[in-house]
Design a protein around this motif. Structure first.
Motif, mmCIF file in Angstrom:
data_model
loop_
_atom_site.group_PDB
_atom_site.id
_atom_site.type_symbol
_atom_site.label_atom_id
_atom_site.label_comp_id
_atom_site.label_asym_id
_atom_site.label_seq_id
_atom_site.Cartn_x
_atom_site.Cartn_y
_atom_site.Cartn_z
ATOM 1 N N ILE A 187 28.705 24.035 43.977
ATOM 2 C CA ILE A 187 27.756 22.781 44.358
ATOM 3 C C ILE A 187 28.030 22.603 45.771
ATOM 4 N N GLU A 188 27.385 22.544 46.570
ATOM 5 C CA GLU A 188 26.933 22.194 47.403
ATOM 6 C C GLU A 188 27.176 21.137 48.017
ATOM 7 N N SER A 189 28.544 20.497 49.201
ATOM 8 C CA SER A 189 28.688 19.147 49.273
ATOM 9 C C SER A 189 27.712 17.861 50.804
ATOM 10 N N ASP A 190 27.382 17.084 49.841
ATOM 11 C CA ASP A 190 26.908 16.493 51.489
ATOM 12 C C ASP A 190 27.128 14.781 51.508
ATOM 13 N N CYS A 191 26.968 14.269 52.333
ATOM 14 C CA CYS A 191 26.955 12.984 52.692
ATOM 15 C C CYS A 191 27.829 11.996 51.577
ATOM 16 N N SER A 192 27.576 12.224 50.496
ATOM 17 C CA SER A 192 27.533 11.515 49.228
ATOM 18 C C SER A 192 28.766 12.004 48.589
ATOM 19 N N HIS A 193 28.650 13.256 48.069
ATOM 20 C CA HIS A 193 29.350 13.844 46.994
ATOM 21 C C HIS A 193 30.244 15.548 47.465
ATOM 22 N N THR A 194 31.459 15.688 46.718
ATOM 23 C CA THR A 194 31.995 16.833 47.643
ATOM 24 C C THR A 194 31.535 17.649 46.689
ATOM 25 N N GLY A 195 31.807 19.153 47.682
ATOM 26 C CA GLY A 195 31.579 20.182 47.023
ATOM 27 C C GLY A 195 31.982 21.103 46.039
ATOM 28 N N VAL A 196 31.463 22.319 45.404
ATOM 29 C CA VAL A 196 32.746 23.392 45.210
ATOM 30 C C VAL A 196 32.476 25.119 45.100
#
Length: 156
Positions: free
Chosen positions: A120-129
């Motif tokens: 899961i890519e991180s972005d400005c509103s979500h953490t990634g994995v």
């Protein structure tokens, strides 16, 4: 016979006891042998950690060993022995031994790939994995959260 008195049947200590029965003015005696309760079986609540990475040591945190005795009582015990953890990749069979009784369970040791795979890519509103898969079984061996990315300021 319902109306009698009993004496000498003290089971609070180990040994041979003489028991006396008195009813209607008559007395009789017999002997009993009080023995210590022994462990009939053990049961183990598994530790918190049952998945390992090569190089880890066995961690018994959360493991609870309960002994069931021949008198029907059960209690949590300490002083048990744990064996079988080799740290080798694959299934390790752990044996818990207490008072001649054993309980066995399996833990898995993984050898993670060298490369991280972003799931899961991180972005400005979500953490990634991101994860590393086990070279041996293909299961996820290591899983990490990737921090959110900050907005990139663009000067126009």
């Amino acid at each position: 016979i319902y109306d009698y008195t009993l004496s000498g049947a003290n089971t609070s200590s180990i040994g041979t006891k003489t028991v006396t029965v008195l009813t209607d003015g008559k007395t009789t005696t017999f002997t009993i042998t009080v023995i210590a309760a022994s462990v009939e079986s053990i049961n183990v609540t598994l530790p918190n950690k049952v998945e390992y990475i090569v190089g880890d040591s066995f961690d018994s945190t959360g493991m609870v060993v309960m002994a069931k005795y021949t008198n029907g009582k059960s209690k949590e015990v300490s002083g048990y022995e744990v064996s079988g953890f080799t740290g080798e990749v694959g299934t390790n069979i752990i044996t818990v031994t207490y008072e001649g009784q054993t309980y066995m369970f399996a833990v898995m040791v993984h050898d993670p790939e060298d490369e991280w795979v972003t799931t899961i890519e991180s972005d400005c509103s979500h953490t990634g994995v991101r994860v590393k898969y086990c070279k041996d079984c293909g299961k996820i061996a290591i899983k990490e959260t990737v921090a959110m990315k900050w907005h990139t300021e663009i000067v126009d």
